[in-house]
Every structure is written in structure tokens, then in C-alpha cells.
Write a protein that holds these residues in place. Structure first.
Motif, short mmCIF file in Angstrom:
data_model
loop_
_atom_site.label_atom_id
_atom_site.label_comp_id
_atom_site.label_asym_id
_atom_site.label_seq_id
_atom_site.Cartn_x
_atom_site.Cartn_y
_atom_site.Cartn_z
N THR A 250 95.70 -70.53 25.76
CA THR A 250 95.61 -68.93 26.81
C THR A 250 95.75 -69.87 28.20
O THR A 250 94.32 -70.11 28.45
CB THR A 250 94.60 -68.42 26.41
OG1 THR A 250 94.51 -67.41 24.91
CG2 THR A 250 94.78 -66.77 27.50
N LYS A 251 96.75 -69.35 28.86
CA LYS A 251 96.83 -69.51 30.13
C LYS A 251 95.44 -68.72 31.50
O LYS A 251 95.99 -67.95 30.93
CB LYS A 251 98.49 -69.50 30.56
CG LYS A 251 99.10 -70.50 30.22
CD LYS A 251 100.18 -70.64 30.82
CE LYS A 251 101.84 -71.57 30.38
NZ LYS A 251 103.11 -71.23 30.91
N LYS A 252 94.48 -69.37 31.34
CA LYS A 252 93.65 -68.81 32.85
C LYS A 252 94.16 -69.17 34.49
O LYS A 252 94.07 -70.47 34.55
CB LYS A 252 92.19 -68.64 31.92
CG LYS A 252 92.56 -67.88 30.75
CD LYS A 252 91.09 -67.79 30.45
CE LYS A 252 90.81 -66.96 28.61
NZ LYS A 252 89.07 -66.50 28.29
N GLU A 253 92.76 -68.79 35.06
CA GLU A 253 93.20 -68.61 36.07
C GLU A 253 91.53 -68.22 36.64
O GLU A 253 90.56 -67.85 36.75
CB GLU A 253 93.78 -68.13 37.26
CG GLU A 253 95.38 -68.25 37.00
CD GLU A 253 96.09 -67.19 38.20
OE1 GLU A 253 95.36 -66.75 38.77
OE2 GLU A 253 97.23 -67.70 37.94
N LYS A 254 90.60 -69.28 37.32
CA LYS A 254 89.84 -69.52 38.10
C LYS A 254 89.78 -69.25 39.67
O LYS A 254 89.48 -70.26 39.92
CB LYS A 254 88.76 -70.23 37.24
CG LYS A 254 87.30 -70.74 37.63
CD LYS A 254 86.23 -69.45 37.55
CE LYS A 254 84.90 -69.46 37.94
NZ LYS A 254 83.81 -68.72 37.41
N ILE A 255 88.88 -69.15 40.20
CA ILE A 255 88.67 -68.42 41.54
C ILE A 255 87.88 -69.59 41.77
O ILE A 255 86.71 -69.82 40.74
CB ILE A 255 88.43 -67.21 42.23
CG1 ILE A 255 90.01 -66.72 42.49
CG2 ILE A 255 88.00 -67.78 43.80
CD1 ILE A 255 90.82 -66.92 43.40
N ILE A 256 87.94 -71.06 42.74
CA ILE A 256 86.58 -71.76 42.70
C ILE A 256 85.99 -71.63 44.23
O ILE A 256 86.73 -71.67 45.62
CB ILE A 256 87.53 -73.47 43.25
CG1 ILE A 256 88.23 -73.35 42.28
CG2 ILE A 256 86.37 -74.49 43.37
CD1 ILE A 256 87.03 -73.68 40.78
N LEU A 257 84.98 -71.08 44.58
CA LEU A 257 84.46 -70.66 45.18
C LEU A 257 83.56 -72.23 46.57
O LEU A 257 82.78 -73.08 45.85
CB LEU A 257 83.00 -69.74 45.23
CG LEU A 257 83.23 -68.40 44.41
CD1 LEU A 257 81.88 -68.06 43.88
CD2 LEU A 257 84.30 -67.44 45.45
#
Length: 414
Positions: A250-257
Motif C-alpha cells: 500500500t502506498k503511504k506518506e509520512k511527514i518528517i518533523l
């Protein structure tokens, strides 16, 4: 015995006596007529030229072409601007004001070619490298900041060929890469060449970045397919984003703080650059690109009247760039393609207030030696462990801070 260039034919050429004297631009590799020069990694992943003395003919071209070790031409800024692209789609994909992408699009419309840094997949790893783009559909690859050294490979040779074929060429890179290109090209006709250098903090090694990505993949339990150092989903600022595929495909995204990313924080803290970056000859008001671009940090203090909230035309939430025009060629670029930009007058002094590398090189962080030793002995996992150990309970405060909109952050900082 010396040849007619003054080079001792009996002695092997030594390109780098001290690491602070090499920026890894690869111009020497490009100029060598016998392909005797390769780039080799040191224990930290930084690359340096190595000469095969069996192939070397002692012509000395590599020594003379090295812009970093020789005095080369630079320019004082002629004009300074605050700017933002009028093209909202290009602006959305750009790190700040979309200046490079807007100018690049106009170059492509003129049947020109554009060179810049892309994150390409090589040997199943994300690799920052300069590529040639001649179609608008590929321009997105070059957009956005890449906080890591880029491989230029033999791109300077490709640019030389394009210029000889009367192509309009736009090249974007770090100042040392722009200087390297100019030195490599020598006296050939550069009428059709336009160069843009970025306001550069410094460059970590490709290996260090790739090892960070590997550690991040373990945390995410997936395969990272792309990485944005400056995502603007939540507005202009310093947040990254990882694009990945999980175990279920599954394609996912993660914000990098930024405060909670070891790589991002060590970059911003000036802990992981090449040795030469801390003595960079291009970090100042002598510029080598026709244009210099970067974020216009501090725009809200220097030109509040330009901002949309105050009745101006610049929407700060979407990112704002500074443009320094350094040469007549740079002025020509703005005059020819400036209609795609909102451009407002500024000064070098105002732009430089919160862009330190327009004043002086980055200052070496006191922990750099320790970090690189940990990396050499324990890999990036060791660096990650050290980072979060040192961060301690501050990570909770940073997590809260990163969730505060930038507009409110600026008010708090006041």
C-alpha cells in the motif's frame, strides 16, 4: 622535466592534499582526457578524486580546472528581489517560491534543456544526482531542495555538447558545482548558458543520506520510493515527507518533523557536511551563478507590505524566494522570463540577514567529530541512537512545536 604547461612529467599529480581543499564537484574527472580519474568514498562516504597513474599522462588539466583550488571569476550582486511564481502548480511542488521551476519551464518551451539534481533510484537506493531534462513532464524531478551532495557524473561534458549544438541550457546547483561547470567549459561560447546557484549550507555525503533512509525504512516497515526534504502540504517551512510502500504493498506518506529527524536536525545544526563546506569560498557576497536563489527567510520583517495578509501580492504560506541577480546574463534571464514571476525589489543586506551563508561559511558543530566516529564504527543506527539519547525529553516539546502553524511560531519568536 616539465611539459609546456609547467607540470613536472616525472612526478605523479596530487589533486587533494587536504580534504578541506576538495568540494567533490567532479570537474577533474570530466576534464581528464584519459579517464584516469575516479571518485572514491572515504570512511564517512565523502567522495574524493583518485588518479590512476598508469593512465595519467601528467597533462595537468585536472589541476588547472579545479575551480575550488584556483582563483576563479565571481560577481557582486547587481539587483536583489523577493519573488514567487505565478504558476500555482509549479509553486506547490517547489521548496519555496518556485523560481527555478518557472524559469526552467520557459527554457523548455524554447526547446532548451535544464540540468539539476534529482533523486534517482540506483541499485535500489535513492541517489541524488544531476540529470538532463528536455521535456516539461520530467521537470518535477528537479524541483525541491535536496539536502545532500549530488553526483554530477559526466554532466559537464553533456552540457558542453548541448552548447556546441546551440541549445539554450539552464544549470542549477551548489555554487561549487556552478564554478566547476564554468571552469570546465573554459573559453567556449556561453551565450546560451544560464546558471543558478543556491544559497548552500553545506553537503552531507550520499552514503550518509542513504543509510538514514535505510533506518527510516525499518521504522516505517516499508520501502521508501521518494523523499521530499521540504513538503508544503501544511505550508512553507521545514518539514519533509517520505513516500513509501508498506508490507501490504500500500502506498503511504509520512511527514518528517525537522526537530525529530536525526538527519534533518544534524544537517541544520551544521554537523555532517564535507570538510571544505566549513571553509567554503563561495559562502559570501561573491557569487558564481548568474542568479542566486533561496528562501527569503525574514520576509515578514524586511518587507511586511509585500505579503498578502498586509495587502500585498505575495502569499507567504505558499513560500517566498529571494533572487540575487549577479551578472548581465542573470539580468537577461529575469528580463526574458520574469513575466512568470511576481518580483518585488529588495536589497542584498536584507536578504542576507537570515541567510547566513551569504555572509560566511557554516560553522562546524562541536559534535561533528563524535557523530562521524559513531557513524564509522556503528553505522547510522548508532547515530540515530545517539541523537535521540541526546534529545531526551525535549522530543515531546518539539513534537508540540512542530504542530503549531508557522504564522503562530513567528509570533511566539517575537
Amino acid at each position: 622535466m616539465q611539459n609546456n604547461k609547467g607540470v613536472n612529467m616525472m612526478e605523479n599529480i596530487e589533486l587533494v592534499k587536504n580534504k578541506k581543499d576538495c568540494c567533490g564537484c567532479e570537474a577533474c574527472m570530466n576534464i581528464c582526457p584519459k579517464n584516469a580519474i575516479t571518485m572514491e568514498k572515504d570512511e564517512f562516504g565523502f567522495t574524493y578524486p583518485k588518479i590512476d597513474n598508469e593512465k595519467c599522462i601528467k597533462c595537468g588539466l585536472c589541476k588547472r580546472t579545479c575551480a575550488y583550488q584556483n582563483e576563479k571569476e565571481s560577481s557582486k550582486t547587481i539587483e536583489s528581489y523577493a519573488s514567487i511564481s505565478k504558476d500555482l502548480e509549479l509553486l506547490k511542488k517547489s521548496a519555496s517560491g518556485g523560481i527555478f521551476a518557472s524559469i526552467a519551464m520557459k527554457i523548455l518551451e524554447k526547446d532548451g534543456v535544464v540540468y539539476g539534481c534529482s533523486l534517482e533510484r540506483e541499485e535500489d537506493r535513492l541517489t541524488p544526482k544531476h540529470i538532463r531534462v528536455d521535456e516539461a513532464k520530467d521537470l518535477a524531478k528537479l524541483q525541491g531542495s535536496k539536502y545532500v551532495q549530488s553526483k554530477t557524473g559526466f554532466i559537464y561534458q553533456d552540457i558542453k555538447k548541448d552548447l556546441k549544438d546551440n541549445k539554450i541550457v539552464l544549470f542549477s546547483g551548489t555554487p561549487c558545482q556552478v564554478a566547476a561547470l564554468n571552469s570546465f567549459l573554459g573559453n567556449i561560447d556561453k551565450t546560451n548558458l544560464f546558471t543558478i546557484d543556491i544559497i548552500c549550507h553545506g553537503t552531507p555525503s550520499i552514503k550518509f543520506f542513504q543509510d538514514y533512509i535505510s533506518v527510516l525504512e525499518k521504522k516505517l516497515k516499508g520501502k521508501i520510493t521518494n523523499f521530499s526534504f521540504r513538503d508544503k502540504t501544511e505550508g512553507w517551512g521545514l518539514k519533509g515527507k517520505a513516500y513509501y510502500i508498506d508490507k501490504k504493498n500500500t502506498k503511504k506518506e509520512k511527514i518528517i518533523l525537522s526537530h525529530l529527524s536525526s538527519y534533518y536536525r544534524l544537517f541544520l545544526n551544521s554537523s555532517i557536511y564535507r570538510e571544505n563546506c566549513y571553509n567554503c569560498k563561495y559562502a559570501g557576497d561573491n557569487r558564481v551563478g548568474d542568479l542566486t536563489i533561496g528562501d527569503y527567510w525574514g520576509i515578514e520583517k524586511e518587507h511586511p507590505d509585500y505579503l498578502k495578509n498586509n495587502g500585498g501580492v505575495i502569499d507567504e504560506k505558499k513560500g517566498v524566494s529571494c533572487i540575487l541577480v549577479n551578472t548581465p546574463q542573470g539580468k537577461k534571464l529575469i528580463e526574458k522570463f520574469g513575466e512568470v514571476l511576481e518580483i518585488k525589489q529588495s536589497t542584498f543586506a536584507k536578504v542576507a540577514k537570515q541567510n547566513g551563508q551569504l555572509n560566511y561559511p557554516s560553522k562546524k558543530n562541536k559534535d561533528r567529530k563524535k557523530i562521524l566516529e559513531i557513524y564509522k564504527n556503528e553505522g547510522y543506527e548508532g547515530v540515530e541512537k545517539w541523537f535521540f539519547s541526546k534529545l531526551g525529553s525535549k522530543k515531546y516539546l518539539y513534537f508540540i512545536w512542530e504542530k503549531i502553524p508557522r504564522k503562530i511560531q513567528l509570533l511566539i519568536k517575537k
